[in-house]
Design a protein around this motif. Structure first.
Motif, PDB file in Angstrom:
ATOM      1  N   ALA A 127       0.840  -1.212   0.000  1.00 47.30           N
ATOM      2  CA  ALA A 127       0.000   0.000   0.000  1.00 47.30           C
ATOM      3  C   ALA A 127       0.868   1.253   0.000  1.00 47.30           C
ATOM      4  CB  ALA A 127      -0.925  -0.014   1.218  1.00 47.30           C
ATOM      5  N   VAL A 128       1.975   1.206   0.744  1.00 46.38           N
ATOM      6  CA  VAL A 128       2.896   2.363   0.776  1.00 46.38           C
ATOM      7  C   VAL A 128       3.542   2.556  -0.595  1.00 46.38           C
ATOM      8  CG1 VAL A 128       5.036   3.234   1.812  1.00 46.38           C
ATOM      9  CG2 VAL A 128       3.312   2.120   3.257  1.00 46.38           C
ATOM     10  N   LEU A 129       3.975   1.450  -1.192  1.00 51.85           N
ATOM     11  CA  LEU A 129       4.572   1.523  -2.538  1.00 51.85           C
ATOM     12  C   LEU A 129       3.554   2.069  -3.539  1.00 51.85           C
ATOM     13  CD1 LEU A 129       6.470  -1.878  -2.664  1.00 51.85           C
ATOM     14  CD2 LEU A 129       7.517   0.366  -3.083  1.00 51.85           C
ATOM     15  N   ALA A 130       2.325   1.583  -3.455  1.00 47.72           N
ATOM     16  CA  ALA A 130       1.293   2.030  -4.407  1.00 47.72           C
ATOM     17  C   ALA A 130       1.038   3.519  -4.251  1.00 47.72           C
ATOM     18  CB  ALA A 130       0.004   1.240  -4.181  1.00 47.72           C
ATOM     19  N   ALA A 131       0.971   3.980  -2.997  1.00 44.73           N
ATOM     20  CA  ALA A 131       0.742   5.422  -2.779  1.00 44.73           C
ATOM     21  C   ALA A 131       1.909   6.239  -3.324  1.00 44.73           C
ATOM     22  CB  ALA A 131       0.560   5.689  -1.283  1.00 44.73           C
ATOM     23  N   HIS A 132       3.123   5.764  -3.068  1.00 46.80           N
ATOM     24  CA  HIS A 132       4.326   6.495  -3.516  1.00 46.80           C
ATOM     25  C   HIS A 132       4.378   6.591  -5.038  1.00 46.80           C
ATOM     26  CE1 HIS A 132       8.444   7.986  -3.381  1.00 46.80           C
ATOM     27  NE2 HIS A 132       8.777   7.074  -4.280  1.00 46.80           N
ATOM     28  N   HIS A 133       3.912   5.559  -5.703  1.00 48.45           N
ATOM     29  CA  HIS A 133       4.004   5.499  -7.170  1.00 48.45           C
ATOM     30  C   HIS A 133       2.695   5.844  -7.869  1.00 48.45           C
ATOM     31  CE1 HIS A 133       8.128   3.897  -7.381  1.00 48.45           C
ATOM     32  NE2 HIS A 133       7.815   3.206  -6.295  1.00 48.45           N
ATOM     33  N   GLY A 134       1.686   6.269  -7.108  1.00 51.90           N
ATOM     34  CA  GLY A 134       0.430   6.692  -7.729  1.00 51.90           C
ATOM     35  C   GLY A 134      -0.320   5.554  -8.407  1.00 51.90           C
ATOM     36  N   VAL A 135      -0.221   4.349  -7.824  1.00 48.90           N
ATOM     37  CA  VAL A 135      -0.906   3.166  -8.372  1.00 48.90           C
ATOM     38  C   VAL A 135      -2.131   2.864  -7.514  1.00 48.90           C
ATOM     39  CG1 VAL A 135      -0.673   0.659  -8.719  1.00 48.90           C
ATOM     40  CG2 VAL A 135       1.219   2.196  -9.339  1.00 48.90           C
ATOM     41  N   PRO A 136      -3.305   2.600  -8.123  1.00 50.80           N
ATOM     42  CA  PRO A 136      -4.497   2.271  -7.324  1.00 50.80           C
ATOM     43  C   PRO A 136      -4.268   1.030  -6.459  1.00 50.80           C
ATOM     44  CG  PRO A 136      -5.113   2.744  -9.595  1.00 50.80           C
ATOM     45  CD  PRO A 136      -3.611   2.669  -9.557  1.00 50.80           C
ATOM     46  N   PHE A 137      -4.620   1.131  -5.183  1.00 48.59           N
ATOM     47  CA  PHE A 137      -4.505   0.007  -4.242  1.00 48.59           C
ATOM     48  C   PHE A 137      -5.922  -0.355  -3.847  1.00 48.59           C
ATOM     49  CE2 PHE A 137      -2.302  -2.608  -1.188  1.00 48.59           C
ATOM     50  CZ  PHE A 137      -3.168  -2.704  -0.112  1.00 48.59           C
TER      51      PHE A 137
END
Ligand SMILES: CSC[C@H]1O[C@H](OP(=O)(O)O)[C@H](O)[C@@H]1O
Length: 387
Positions: free
Chosen positions: A265-275
Protein backbone atom coordinates in the motif's frame (compact mmCIF):
# COMPACT_ATOMS: atom_id res chain seq x y z
CA UNK A 1 -5.66 -38.26 -5.18
CA UNK A 2 -5.88 -36.07 -8.31
CA UNK A 3 -2.78 -34.22 -9.39
CA UNK A 4 -3.39 -30.52 -9.89
CA UNK A 5 -3.18 -30.56 -13.65
CA UNK A 6 -6.78 -30.40 -14.97
CA UNK A 7 -7.61 -27.04 -16.47
CA UNK A 8 -10.46 -26.05 -14.17
CA UNK A 9 -11.47 -22.51 -13.29
CA UNK A 10 -12.20 -23.25 -9.66
CA UNK A 11 -12.24 -26.17 -7.29
CA UNK A 12 -14.71 -26.27 -4.39
CA UNK A 13 -12.49 -25.69 -1.38
CA UNK A 14 -14.93 -27.12 1.15
CA UNK A 15 -18.26 -28.96 1.44
CA UNK A 16 -20.51 -30.49 4.08
CA UNK A 17 -21.34 -34.16 3.55
CA UNK A 18 -23.85 -36.45 5.23
CA UNK A 19 -21.88 -39.64 4.75
CA UNK A 20 -22.90 -43.26 5.54
CA UNK A 21 -20.56 -43.18 8.58
CA UNK A 22 -21.83 -39.79 9.69
CA UNK A 23 -21.61 -36.06 8.85
CA UNK A 24 -18.33 -34.42 7.93
CA UNK A 25 -16.79 -31.22 6.64
CA UNK A 26 -14.67 -32.22 3.65
CA UNK A 27 -12.00 -29.77 2.54
CA UNK A 28 -9.22 -29.54 0.01
CA UNK A 29 -6.05 -29.56 2.15
CA UNK A 30 -4.36 -26.35 1.06
CA UNK A 31 -1.08 -27.25 2.79
CA UNK A 32 -0.63 -30.01 0.20
CA UNK A 33 -1.18 -27.77 -2.85
CA UNK A 34 0.08 -27.28 -5.49
CA UNK A 35 1.70 -30.71 -5.68
CA UNK A 36 -1.27 -32.75 -4.53
CA UNK A 37 -5.03 -32.42 -4.31
CA UNK A 38 -5.75 -34.20 -1.06
CA UNK A 39 -9.11 -34.02 0.72
CA UNK A 40 -9.24 -33.79 4.48
CA UNK A 41 -12.36 -35.27 6.10
CA UNK A 42 -13.19 -33.57 9.39
CA UNK A 43 -15.74 -35.63 11.32
CA UNK A 44 -15.71 -33.49 14.45
CA UNK A 45 -15.00 -29.92 15.54
CA UNK A 46 -11.55 -30.60 17.07
CA UNK A 47 -10.44 -31.99 13.71
CA UNK A 48 -11.83 -28.94 11.91
CA UNK A 49 -10.19 -26.55 14.40
CA UNK A 50 -6.87 -28.30 13.72
CA UNK A 51 -7.37 -27.86 9.98
CA UNK A 52 -8.09 -24.16 10.48
CA UNK A 53 -5.02 -23.64 12.69
CA UNK A 54 -2.75 -25.48 10.24
CA UNK A 55 -4.18 -23.50 7.30
CA UNK A 56 -5.38 -26.66 5.58
CA UNK A 57 -8.48 -24.49 5.25
CA UNK A 58 -7.84 -20.74 5.19
CA UNK A 59 -8.90 -17.36 3.92
CA UNK A 60 -11.38 -15.10 5.65
CA UNK A 61 -14.63 -15.83 3.75
CA UNK A 62 -13.97 -19.57 3.64
CA UNK A 63 -13.15 -19.57 7.34
CA UNK A 64 -16.61 -18.08 7.92
CA UNK A 65 -18.18 -20.87 5.89
CA UNK A 66 -16.06 -23.47 7.69
CA UNK A 67 -17.07 -22.02 11.05
CA UNK A 68 -20.73 -22.25 10.10
CA UNK A 69 -20.48 -25.84 8.88
CA UNK A 70 -18.45 -26.72 11.97
CA UNK A 71 -21.30 -25.64 14.23
CA UNK A 72 -23.76 -27.57 12.07
CA UNK A 73 -21.49 -30.61 12.37
CA UNK A 74 -21.45 -30.33 16.15
CA UNK A 75 -25.24 -30.05 16.18
CA UNK A 76 -25.61 -33.10 13.92
CA UNK A 77 -23.30 -35.09 16.21
CA UNK A 78 -25.17 -34.04 19.32
CA UNK A 79 -22.07 -32.32 20.69
CA UNK A 80 -22.14 -29.20 22.85
CA UNK A 81 -22.95 -26.58 20.19
CA UNK A 82 -22.04 -23.53 22.30
CA UNK A 83 -18.67 -25.06 23.18
CA UNK A 84 -18.06 -25.96 19.53
CA UNK A 85 -18.95 -22.45 18.34
CA UNK A 86 -16.56 -20.97 20.89
CA UNK A 87 -13.69 -23.25 19.86
CA UNK A 88 -14.23 -22.47 16.18
CA UNK A 89 -14.56 -18.71 16.76
CA UNK A 90 -11.23 -18.69 18.60
CA UNK A 91 -9.33 -20.98 16.23
CA UNK A 92 -7.70 -17.96 14.48
CA UNK A 93 -8.13 -14.45 15.88
CA UNK A 94 -7.82 -12.03 12.96
CA UNK A 95 -10.33 -13.03 10.28
CA UNK A 96 -13.64 -11.76 11.71
CA UNK A 97 -15.60 -13.97 9.30
CA UNK A 98 -14.72 -17.11 11.30
CA UNK A 99 -16.47 -15.97 14.47
CA UNK A 100 -19.29 -14.45 12.42
CA UNK A 101 -20.03 -17.73 10.64
CA UNK A 102 -19.85 -19.83 13.79
CA UNK A 103 -21.98 -17.47 15.88
CA UNK A 104 -24.57 -16.96 13.13
CA UNK A 105 -25.22 -20.70 12.83
CA UNK A 106 -25.14 -21.12 16.62
CA UNK A 107 -27.83 -18.43 16.90
CA UNK A 108 -30.01 -20.21 14.34
CA UNK A 109 -29.65 -23.45 16.30
CA UNK A 110 -30.44 -21.80 19.65
CA UNK A 111 -33.53 -20.07 18.22
CA UNK A 112 -35.07 -23.41 17.30
CA UNK A 113 -34.28 -24.80 20.75
CA UNK A 114 -35.90 -21.79 22.39
CA UNK A 115 -38.97 -22.43 20.29
CA UNK A 116 -39.15 -25.86 21.91
CA UNK A 117 -38.73 -27.74 18.65
CA UNK A 118 -36.01 -30.03 19.98
CA UNK A 119 -32.38 -30.75 19.11
CA UNK A 120 -33.04 -32.68 15.89
CA UNK A 121 -34.97 -29.77 14.36
CA UNK A 122 -32.33 -27.35 15.64
CA UNK A 123 -29.60 -29.38 13.96
CA UNK A 124 -31.50 -29.29 10.65
CA UNK A 125 -31.88 -25.53 11.00
CA UNK A 126 -28.19 -25.11 11.76
CA UNK A 127 -27.21 -26.87 8.54
CA UNK A 128 -29.72 -24.78 6.57
CA UNK A 129 -28.12 -21.60 7.94
CA UNK A 130 -24.61 -22.84 7.17
CA UNK A 131 -25.63 -23.63 3.60
CA UNK A 132 -27.28 -20.20 3.30
CA UNK A 133 -24.02 -18.59 4.43
CA UNK A 134 -22.15 -20.59 1.79
CA UNK A 135 -24.60 -19.55 -0.96
CA UNK A 136 -24.50 -15.90 0.12
CA UNK A 137 -20.72 -15.87 -0.09
CA UNK A 138 -20.78 -17.31 -3.59
CA UNK A 139 -23.32 -14.64 -4.61
CA UNK A 140 -21.22 -11.96 -2.91
CA UNK A 141 -18.18 -13.05 -4.94
CA UNK A 142 -20.11 -12.64 -8.19
CA UNK A 143 -21.22 -9.12 -7.21
CA UNK A 144 -17.76 -8.09 -5.95
CA UNK A 145 -16.22 -9.32 -9.19
CA UNK A 146 -18.67 -7.22 -11.22
CA UNK A 147 -18.02 -4.10 -9.14
CA UNK A 148 -14.26 -4.68 -9.17
CA UNK A 149 -14.09 -5.17 -12.93
CA UNK A 150 -16.11 -1.99 -13.51
CA UNK A 151 -13.80 -0.07 -11.17
CA UNK A 152 -10.68 -1.21 -13.02
CA UNK A 153 -12.34 -0.26 -16.30
CA UNK A 154 -12.92 3.20 -14.83
CA UNK A 155 -9.21 3.43 -13.97
CA UNK A 156 -8.06 2.25 -17.41
CA UNK A 157 -10.94 2.16 -19.94
CA UNK A 158 -10.55 -0.73 -22.37
CA UNK A 159 -6.85 -1.23 -21.57
CA UNK A 160 -5.01 -4.45 -20.81
CA UNK A 161 -3.84 -4.44 -17.23
CA UNK A 162 -0.78 -5.49 -15.28
CA UNK A 163 -2.11 -6.43 -11.87
CA UNK A 164 -0.23 -7.33 -8.72
CA UNK A 165 -1.70 -9.43 -5.95
CA UNK A 166 -0.55 -10.72 -2.58
CA UNK A 167 -1.39 -13.97 -0.81
CA UNK A 168 -4.30 -15.99 -2.20
CA UNK A 169 -7.79 -14.60 -2.67
CA UNK A 170 -9.39 -16.91 -5.20
CA UNK A 171 -11.78 -19.88 -5.16
CA UNK A 172 -9.65 -21.42 -2.42
CA UNK A 173 -10.78 -18.79 0.09
CA UNK A 174 -14.46 -18.33 -0.78
CA UNK A 175 -17.64 -20.12 -1.64
CA UNK A 176 -17.34 -18.74 -5.17
CA UNK A 177 -14.73 -17.46 -7.63
CA UNK A 178 -12.83 -15.41 -5.05
CA UNK A 179 -12.44 -11.82 -3.99
CA UNK A 180 -9.39 -9.98 -5.40
CA UNK A 181 -8.26 -12.93 -7.52
CA UNK A 182 -11.88 -13.34 -8.60
CA UNK A 183 -11.68 -9.86 -10.13
CA UNK A 184 -8.39 -10.80 -11.82
CA UNK A 185 -10.08 -13.89 -13.29
CA UNK A 186 -12.80 -11.66 -14.74
CA UNK A 187 -10.21 -9.31 -16.27
CA UNK A 188 -8.55 -12.39 -17.75
CA UNK A 189 -11.84 -13.74 -19.09
CA UNK A 190 -12.43 -10.36 -20.77
CA UNK A 191 -9.04 -10.69 -22.49
CA UNK A 192 -7.72 -7.67 -20.62
CA UNK A 193 -5.10 -9.25 -18.33
CA UNK A 194 -1.73 -8.22 -19.72
CA UNK A 195 0.13 -9.81 -16.78
CA UNK A 196 -0.45 -10.94 -13.21
CA UNK A 197 2.35 -10.38 -10.72
CA UNK A 198 2.04 -12.94 -7.92
CA UNK A 199 3.80 -12.16 -4.65
CA UNK A 200 5.13 -15.47 -3.30
CA UNK A 201 3.86 -14.37 0.14
CA UNK A 202 6.35 -15.55 2.72
CA UNK A 203 6.49 -17.39 5.01
CA UNK A 204 3.71 -19.82 4.01
CA UNK A 205 3.86 -19.13 0.24
CA UNK A 206 0.10 -18.67 -0.36
CA UNK A 207 0.95 -16.77 -3.53
CA UNK A 208 3.57 -19.09 -5.00
CA UNK A 209 1.69 -22.24 -4.00
CA UNK A 210 -1.98 -21.28 -4.27
CA UNK A 211 -2.46 -18.18 -6.42
CA UNK A 212 -0.06 -19.58 -9.01
CA UNK A 213 -2.04 -22.84 -8.89
CA UNK A 214 -5.32 -21.00 -9.53
CA UNK A 215 -3.75 -18.73 -12.17
CA UNK A 216 -2.31 -21.74 -14.02
CA UNK A 217 -5.68 -23.50 -14.02
CA UNK A 218 -7.32 -20.35 -15.37
CA UNK A 219 -4.71 -20.05 -18.14
CA UNK A 220 -3.43 -16.66 -16.99
CA UNK A 221 -0.10 -15.06 -17.97
CA UNK A 222 1.68 -14.54 -14.65
CA UNK A 223 4.97 -14.47 -12.82
CA UNK A 224 5.69 -15.41 -9.25
CA UNK A 225 8.05 -12.98 -7.51
CA UNK A 226 9.81 -12.66 -4.19
CA UNK A 227 7.80 -10.30 -2.00
CA UNK A 228 10.87 -8.05 -1.82
CA UNK A 229 10.92 -7.72 -5.63
CA UNK A 230 7.57 -5.90 -5.78
CA UNK A 231 9.18 -2.50 -5.21
CA UNK A 232 11.28 -2.77 -8.37
CA UNK A 233 8.14 -3.49 -10.42
CA UNK A 234 6.49 -0.30 -9.16
CA UNK A 235 9.69 1.65 -9.86
CA UNK A 236 9.73 0.27 -13.41
CA UNK A 237 6.11 1.29 -13.96
CA UNK A 238 5.09 -2.35 -14.41
CA UNK A 239 2.03 -2.30 -12.12
CA UNK A 240 -1.30 -0.77 -13.15
CA UNK A 241 -3.17 -1.71 -9.96
CA UNK A 242 -2.80 -3.76 -6.80
CA UNK A 243 -5.68 -6.06 -5.79
CA UNK A 244 -5.72 -7.70 -2.35
CA UNK A 245 -8.20 -9.30 0.03
CA UNK A 246 -8.85 -8.63 3.71
CA UNK A 247 -9.29 -10.51 6.94
CA UNK A 248 -10.82 -7.78 9.04
CA UNK A 249 -11.84 -4.20 8.21
CA UNK A 250 -12.21 -1.96 11.26
CA UNK A 251 -14.85 0.74 11.71
CA UNK A 252 -12.41 3.45 10.60
CA UNK A 253 -11.62 1.59 7.35
CA UNK A 254 -8.27 0.10 8.48
CA UNK A 255 -7.61 -3.18 6.66
CA UNK A 256 -5.96 -6.23 8.20
CA UNK A 257 -4.59 -8.55 5.56
CA UNK A 258 -1.72 -10.97 4.98
CA UNK A 259 1.60 -9.65 6.22
CA UNK A 260 3.31 -7.78 3.40
CA UNK A 261 0.13 -5.97 2.34
CA UNK A 262 0.95 -2.71 4.13
CA UNK A 263 4.30 -2.26 2.33
CA UNK A 264 2.46 -2.73 -0.98
CA UNK A 265 0.00 0.00 0.00
CA UNK A 266 2.90 2.36 0.78
CA UNK A 267 4.57 1.52 -2.54
CA UNK A 268 1.29 2.03 -4.41
CA UNK A 269 0.74 5.42 -2.78
CA UNK A 270 4.33 6.50 -3.52
CA UNK A 271 4.00 5.50 -7.17
CA UNK A 272 0.43 6.69 -7.73
CA UNK A 273 -0.91 3.17 -8.37
CA UNK A 274 -4.50 2.27 -7.32
CA UNK A 275 -4.50 0.01 -4.24
CA UNK A 276 -7.81 -1.88 -4.20
CA UNK A 277 -9.16 -4.09 -1.40
CA UNK A 278 -11.83 -6.62 -2.38
CA UNK A 279 -13.79 -8.17 0.50
CA UNK A 280 -17.35 -9.17 1.39
CA UNK A 281 -19.24 -7.17 4.02
CA UNK A 282 -18.84 -10.14 6.39
CA UNK A 283 -15.17 -9.05 6.67
CA UNK A 284 -16.17 -5.64 8.00
CA UNK A 285 -16.14 -5.42 11.81
CA UNK A 286 -17.92 -2.32 13.15
CA UNK A 287 -17.15 -3.50 16.70
CA UNK A 288 -13.42 -2.88 16.18
CA UNK A 289 -13.01 0.92 16.18
CA UNK A 290 -9.65 1.15 14.40
CA UNK A 291 -6.71 -0.80 13.08
CA UNK A 292 -5.03 -0.64 16.48
CA UNK A 293 -7.86 -2.75 17.84
CA UNK A 294 -7.37 -5.62 15.40
CA UNK A 295 -5.70 -8.66 16.98
CA UNK A 296 -2.92 -9.74 14.63
CA UNK A 297 -2.28 -13.49 14.81
CA UNK A 298 1.31 -14.31 15.81
CA UNK A 299 2.38 -17.68 14.38
CA UNK A 300 5.23 -20.12 15.26
CA UNK A 301 8.71 -18.82 14.43
CA UNK A 302 9.60 -22.10 12.73
CA UNK A 303 7.42 -21.06 9.79
CA UNK A 304 9.98 -18.32 9.13
CA UNK A 305 13.23 -20.03 10.12
CA UNK A 306 12.61 -23.39 8.46
CA UNK A 307 11.78 -24.46 4.92
CA UNK A 308 9.32 -27.18 5.78
CA UNK A 309 8.21 -30.22 3.85
CA UNK A 310 4.74 -31.73 3.70
CA UNK A 311 2.80 -31.57 6.94
CA UNK A 312 2.73 -35.36 7.07
CA UNK A 313 6.35 -35.29 8.19
CA UNK A 314 5.22 -33.70 11.44
CA UNK A 315 5.59 -30.04 12.32
CA UNK A 316 8.58 -29.04 14.47
CA UNK A 317 6.59 -26.67 16.67
CA UNK A 318 3.00 -27.01 17.87
CA UNK A 319 0.78 -25.21 15.40
CA UNK A 320 3.47 -24.65 12.77
CA UNK A 321 2.50 -25.52 9.21
CA UNK A 322 4.48 -28.19 7.44
CA UNK A 323 6.71 -30.97 8.57
CA UNK A 324 10.34 -31.24 9.64
CA UNK A 325 12.25 -28.91 7.38
CA UNK A 326 15.56 -27.37 6.46
CA UNK A 327 16.96 -24.69 8.73
CA UNK A 328 16.99 -21.29 7.04
CA UNK A 329 18.43 -19.76 10.21
CA UNK A 330 20.45 -21.11 13.13
CA UNK A 331 18.39 -23.79 14.83
CA UNK A 332 16.22 -22.16 17.48
CA UNK A 333 16.77 -18.67 16.07
CA UNK A 334 14.13 -16.32 17.46
CA UNK A 335 11.68 -15.17 14.77
CA UNK A 336 8.97 -12.51 14.39
CA UNK A 337 6.05 -14.02 12.47
CA UNK A 338 2.87 -11.91 12.40
CA UNK A 339 0.37 -13.50 10.01
CA UNK A 340 -1.13 -10.11 9.08
CA UNK A 341 -0.46 -6.40 9.00
CA UNK A 342 -2.80 -3.40 9.04
CA UNK A 343 -3.15 -0.82 6.27
CA UNK A 344 -4.62 2.57 7.22
CA UNK A 345 -7.65 3.74 5.21
CA UNK A 346 -5.81 6.69 3.66
CA UNK A 347 -3.65 4.22 1.71
CA UNK A 348 -6.67 2.33 0.32
CA UNK A 349 -7.83 3.74 -3.04
CA UNK A 350 -11.09 1.78 -2.97
CA UNK A 351 -12.87 -0.96 -1.03
CA UNK A 352 -14.91 -3.24 -3.28
CA UNK A 353 -17.71 -5.20 -1.58
CA UNK A 354 -20.79 -6.97 -2.91
CA UNK A 355 -22.78 -3.82 -2.03
CA UNK A 356 -20.65 -1.50 -4.12
CA UNK A 357 -17.39 0.44 -4.17
CA UNK A 358 -16.40 2.66 -1.27
CA UNK A 359 -14.07 5.46 -2.35
CA UNK A 360 -12.50 7.00 -0.41
CA UNK A 361 -12.63 4.52 2.45
CA UNK A 362 -13.80 6.48 5.48
CA UNK A 363 -15.34 5.66 8.83
CA UNK A 364 -18.61 7.20 7.67
CA UNK A 365 -18.63 5.02 4.57
CA UNK A 366 -17.88 1.92 6.62
CA UNK A 367 -20.67 2.78 9.06
CA UNK A 368 -23.12 3.17 6.19
CA UNK A 369 -21.92 -0.10 4.64
CA UNK A 370 -22.70 -1.88 7.90
CA UNK A 371 -26.03 -0.16 8.37
CA UNK A 372 -27.53 -1.32 5.06
CA UNK A 373 -28.89 -4.84 4.95
CA UNK A 374 -27.29 -7.28 2.54
CA UNK A 375 -28.17 -6.63 -1.10
CA UNK A 376 -29.26 -3.03 -0.68
CA UNK A 377 -27.12 -0.43 -2.37
CA UNK A 378 -26.49 2.87 -0.72
CA UNK A 379 -25.22 6.08 -2.26
CA UNK A 380 -23.76 8.77 -0.12
CA UNK A 381 -21.61 11.86 -0.21
CA UNK A 382 -18.62 9.94 1.04
CA UNK A 383 -18.27 8.10 -2.23
CA UNK A 384 -20.31 5.02 -1.48
CA UNK A 385 -21.59 4.05 -4.88
CA UNK A 386 -22.49 1.01 -6.88
CA UNK A 387 -20.12 0.78 -9.82
C1 LIG B 1 -10.11 -13.29 0.65
S1 LIG B 1 -9.55 -13.52 2.24
C2 LIG B 1 -8.01 -14.21 1.96
C3 LIG B 1 -7.06 -13.67 2.96
O1 LIG B 1 -6.78 -14.68 3.93
C4 LIG B 1 -5.38 -14.89 3.92
O2 LIG B 1 -4.87 -15.19 5.16
P1 LIG B 1 -4.56 -16.74 5.51
O3 LIG B 1 -3.94 -17.36 4.31
O4 LIG B 1 -3.61 -16.64 6.69
O5 LIG B 1 -5.90 -17.33 5.88
C5 LIG B 1 -4.85 -13.58 3.43
O6 LIG B 1 -4.87 -12.60 4.42
C6 LIG B 1 -5.79 -13.28 2.33
O7 LIG B 1 -5.82 -11.96 1.88
Amino acid sequence: MRMADEAEESVPALRYEERPDGPAVVLLDQTRLPAEEVELVCTDVPGLVGAIRSLAVRGAPLLGIAGGYGVALAAARGDDVAEAAGRLAQARPTAVNLAYGARRVEAAYEAVLRAGEGEAAAAVRALEEARALHREDAEACARMIGHGFALLDEFAPGRSLRLLTHCNTGSLVTGGQGTALGVVKEVHRAGRLRWLWVDETRPLWQGARLTAWEASRAGMAYSVLADSAAGSLFAAGEVDAVLVGADRIAADGSVANKVGTYPLAVLAAHHGVPFVVVAPVTTVDPATPSGAGIEVEQRPGGEVTELTGLPSVGAREPGAVGGAGFALAPVGAPAYNPAFDVTPPELVTALVTEQGVLRPVTGEGIAELCSTSRGEVSRSGNGMMNS
